[in-house]
Design an enzyme around this catalytic site. Structure first.
Site, PDB file in Angstrom:
ATOM      1  N   THR A   1     -15.322  -5.094   0.097  1.00  0.00           N
ATOM      2  CA  THR A   1     -16.344  -4.378  -0.682  1.00  0.00           C
ATOM      3  C   THR A   1     -16.997  -5.349  -1.661  1.00  0.00           C
ATOM      4  OG1 THR A   1     -14.885  -3.781  -2.524  1.00  0.00           O
ATOM      5  CG2 THR A   1     -14.926  -2.276  -0.650  1.00  0.00           C
TER       6      THR A   1
ATOM      7  N   TYR B   1       3.175   8.527   4.231  1.00  0.00           N
ATOM      8  CA  TYR B   1       2.197   8.311   3.158  1.00  0.00           C
ATOM      9  C   TYR B   1       2.462   9.325   2.037  1.00  0.00           C
ATOM     10  CZ  TYR B   1      -0.470   5.481   6.543  1.00  0.00           C
ATOM     11  OH  TYR B   1      -0.866   4.526   7.444  1.00  0.00           O
TER      12      TYR B   1
HETATM   13  N1  NAP Z   1       0.647   0.471   9.827  1.00  0.00           N
HETATM   14  C1  NAP Z   1      -0.354   1.324   9.922  1.00  0.00           C
HETATM   15  O1  NAP Z   1      -0.418   2.073  10.839  1.00  0.00           O
HETATM   16  C2  NAP Z   1      -1.405   1.294   8.861  1.00  0.00           C
HETATM   17  C3  NAP Z   1      -1.405   0.291   7.874  1.00  0.00           C
HETATM   18  C4  NAP Z   1      -2.476   0.242   6.995  1.00  0.00           C
HETATM   19  C5  NAP Z   1      -3.492   1.188   7.067  1.00  0.00           C
HETATM   20  N2  NAP Z   1      -3.447   2.171   8.006  1.00  0.00           N
HETATM   21  C6  NAP Z   1      -4.508   3.195   8.098  1.00  0.00           C
HETATM   22  O2  NAP Z   1      -5.772   2.566   7.977  1.00  0.00           O
HETATM   23  C7  NAP Z   1      -6.479   3.142   6.883  1.00  0.00           C
HETATM   24  C8  NAP Z   1      -7.413   2.134   6.271  1.00  0.00           C
HETATM   25  O3  NAP Z   1      -6.750   0.995   5.803  1.00  0.00           O
HETATM   26  P1  NAP Z   1      -6.428   0.770   4.254  1.00  0.00           P
HETATM   27  O4  NAP Z   1      -6.613   2.053   3.525  1.00  0.00           O
HETATM   28  O5  NAP Z   1      -5.115   0.087   4.189  1.00  0.00           O
HETATM   29  O6  NAP Z   1      -7.491  -0.305   3.792  1.00  0.00           O
HETATM   30  P2  NAP Z   1      -9.089  -0.346   3.719  1.00  0.00           P
HETATM   31  O7  NAP Z   1      -9.660   0.810   4.411  1.00  0.00           O
HETATM   32  O8  NAP Z   1      -9.476  -1.706   4.153  1.00  0.00           O
HETATM   33  O9  NAP Z   1      -9.326  -0.262   2.146  1.00  0.00           O
HETATM   34  C9  NAP Z   1      -9.272   0.977   1.507  1.00  0.00           C
HETATM   35  C10 NAP Z   1      -9.423   0.851  -0.002  1.00  0.00           C
HETATM   36  O10 NAP Z   1     -10.610   0.170  -0.367  1.00  0.00           O
HETATM   37  C11 NAP Z   1     -11.211   0.812  -1.501  1.00  0.00           C
HETATM   38  N3  NAP Z   1     -12.519   1.330  -1.056  1.00  0.00           N
HETATM   39  C12 NAP Z   1     -12.781   2.091   0.043  1.00  0.00           C
HETATM   40  N4  NAP Z   1     -14.099   2.320   0.161  1.00  0.00           N
HETATM   41  C13 NAP Z   1     -14.690   1.701  -0.867  1.00  0.00           C
HETATM   42  C14 NAP Z   1     -16.036   1.573  -1.278  1.00  0.00           C
HETATM   43  N5  NAP Z   1     -17.025   2.105  -0.592  1.00  0.00           N
HETATM   44  N6  NAP Z   1     -16.298   0.857  -2.407  1.00  0.00           N
HETATM   45  C15 NAP Z   1     -15.298   0.289  -3.108  1.00  0.00           C
HETATM   46  N7  NAP Z   1     -14.002   0.368  -2.763  1.00  0.00           N
HETATM   47  C16 NAP Z   1     -13.696   1.069  -1.642  1.00  0.00           C
HETATM   48  C17 NAP Z   1     -10.267   1.933  -1.933  1.00  0.00           C
HETATM   49  O11 NAP Z   1      -9.280   1.448  -2.859  1.00  0.00           O
HETATM   50  P3  NAP Z   1      -9.543   1.190  -4.421  1.00  0.00           P
HETATM   51  O12 NAP Z   1     -10.616   2.123  -4.857  1.00  0.00           O
HETATM   52  O13 NAP Z   1      -8.226   1.411  -5.072  1.00  0.00           O
HETATM   53  O14 NAP Z   1      -9.945  -0.262  -4.489  1.00  0.00           O
HETATM   54  C18 NAP Z   1      -9.556   2.228  -0.627  1.00  0.00           C
HETATM   55  O15 NAP Z   1      -8.311   2.829  -0.815  1.00  0.00           O
HETATM   56  C19 NAP Z   1      -5.369   3.650   5.967  1.00  0.00           C
HETATM   57  O16 NAP Z   1      -5.816   4.591   5.017  1.00  0.00           O
HETATM   58  C20 NAP Z   1      -4.411   4.223   6.982  1.00  0.00           C
HETATM   59  O17 NAP Z   1      -4.868   5.471   7.429  1.00  0.00           O
HETATM   60  C21 NAP Z   1      -2.427   2.231   8.906  1.00  0.00           C
END
Ligand code: NAP
Length: 327
Positions: A209, A56
């Protein structure tokens, strides 16, 4: 904040934890000061567990997590991942030499002597049929480089296979209102074996969201712009792999089930917490306000059974045909 036990580690982990991908990269511009403020806000809200990875931002996210750890007196557990530095996912790539180099880099970035939880970062399905890879992880535990290990998987079948290895403590998998299959096929077995579950992509990359529309523009370097068809990595990591038009229609239906008060993001996170097998959801966040909103989901009342059923039926009719056969 409520806490749940992670696997057989004995750790009590915040049920809303912090996903640190976005603060590393591939989500448009991020500012390290704001990212650090978001991390501090998480600890203020009771978060004691962060998920990051060596790739990351190629160390950027891990370094921020390390800085947070140094700046706080509270215990903060950090789970990182290894394996995605390989140019191609192969079984041979998970060699003792490669793992050793990757782990040393993560230890340096985090500024710690032992990694709390090391997760294999979505290796190919084949790796789960190579016990020697897990034997290597046992060696690294004995050597004191990692305390515990787990896996991050794309597919339910990989999750089921991974937990046959007795020292796998956690499985990270996409689980959200757009992905119900893990609950149907995997959760009971994980609970039976006392394996923790980290629910990743809990907001379907922000779709859940309710703020994203067809007109929303994403930066060039945001995967929601460039990976919608899996151009760089598994398409399931972007919007959970659901076609945007279908997803937006489903979001509209989910919004109609909201009771006054919580936001859709909070409702989506509370839905995940309805499943006892889940240890924590790890929503990504770039700003303190997002963190606060997400953490507040922990204090919400249960979702009534009739609403749970309606969420299931939206999934069954609209989403399952698109995702159930793929992951
Ligand atoms: N292969 C893997 O192992 C893998 C793959 C994916 C993810 N992950 C892990 O899982 C975690 C979570 O998944 P993700 O980050 O991909 O997606 P997510 O948690 O579904 O979405 C996160 C995004 O949504 C927006 N957001 C978050 N809270 C919010 C709120 N309260 N109101 C409005 N917008 C909000 C932000 O982006 P914006 O503000 O830009 O819209 C944020 O970066 C990652 O950070 C990572 O640690 C692991």
């Amino acid at each position: 904040m409520n806490y749940r036990t992670l696997g057989r580690t004995g750790w009590r982990v915040s049920e809303i934890s912090f996903g640190a991908w976005a603060i590393g990269g591939l989500w448009g511009d991020v500012d390290d000061r704001e990212s650090l403020a978001a991390l501090h806000k998480a600890v203020d809200c009771g978060v004691n567990f962060i998920d990051t990875a060596d790739v990351y931002g190629m160390g950027r996210s891990e370094k921020l997590c390390g800085q947070l750890k140094r700046e706080r007196k509270e215990e903060v557990l950090i789970a990182t991942k290894a394996g995605r530095k390989l140019p191609q996912q192969t079984v041979e790539g998970y060699s003792r030499e490669n793992l050793s180099v990757w782990l040393d880099e993560s230890l340096r970035n985090l500024g710690v002597e032992t990694i709390d939880l090391l997760q294999l970062h979505c290796p190919s399905t084949d790796l789960y049929y190579h016990p020697e890879a897990f034997g290597l992880l046992d060696d690294f535990v004995r050597a004191g480089k990692i305390r515990y290990y787990g896996v991050s998987v794309e597919r339910v079948e990989e999750a089921l296979k991974a937990i046959e290895f007795p020292n796998v403590q956690s499985v990270q998998i996409i689980f959200n209102m757009f992905r119900h299959r893990p609950a149907r096929l995997f959760f009971n077995e994980a609970q039976r074996r006392k394996v923790g579950i980290l629910a990743r992509v809990p907001l379907a990359s922000g779709l859940l969201t309710g703020k994203i529309t067809r007109e929303t523009k994403f930066a060039q370097d945001d995967h929601r712009n460039f990976n919608r068809h899996g151009e760089m990595f598994d398409v399931g990591e972007t919007f959970s792999g659901v076609d945007l038009d279908v997803a937006l229609a489903a979001v509209d239906e989910l919004k109609s089930l909201l009771i006054p008060g919580p936001s859709l993001a909070q409702f989506a996170l509370r839905w995940i917490l309805m499943f006892d097998a889940v240890t924590c959801a790890i929503p990504g966040a770039k700003r303190p306000a997002q963190v606060q909103e997400n953490c507040d989901a922990s204090g919400l009342p249960s979702i009534p059974p009739d609403i749970m059923e309606r969420i299931e039926s939206i999934y069954d009719w609209k989403l399952a045909p698109l995702v159930d056969q793929r992951w």
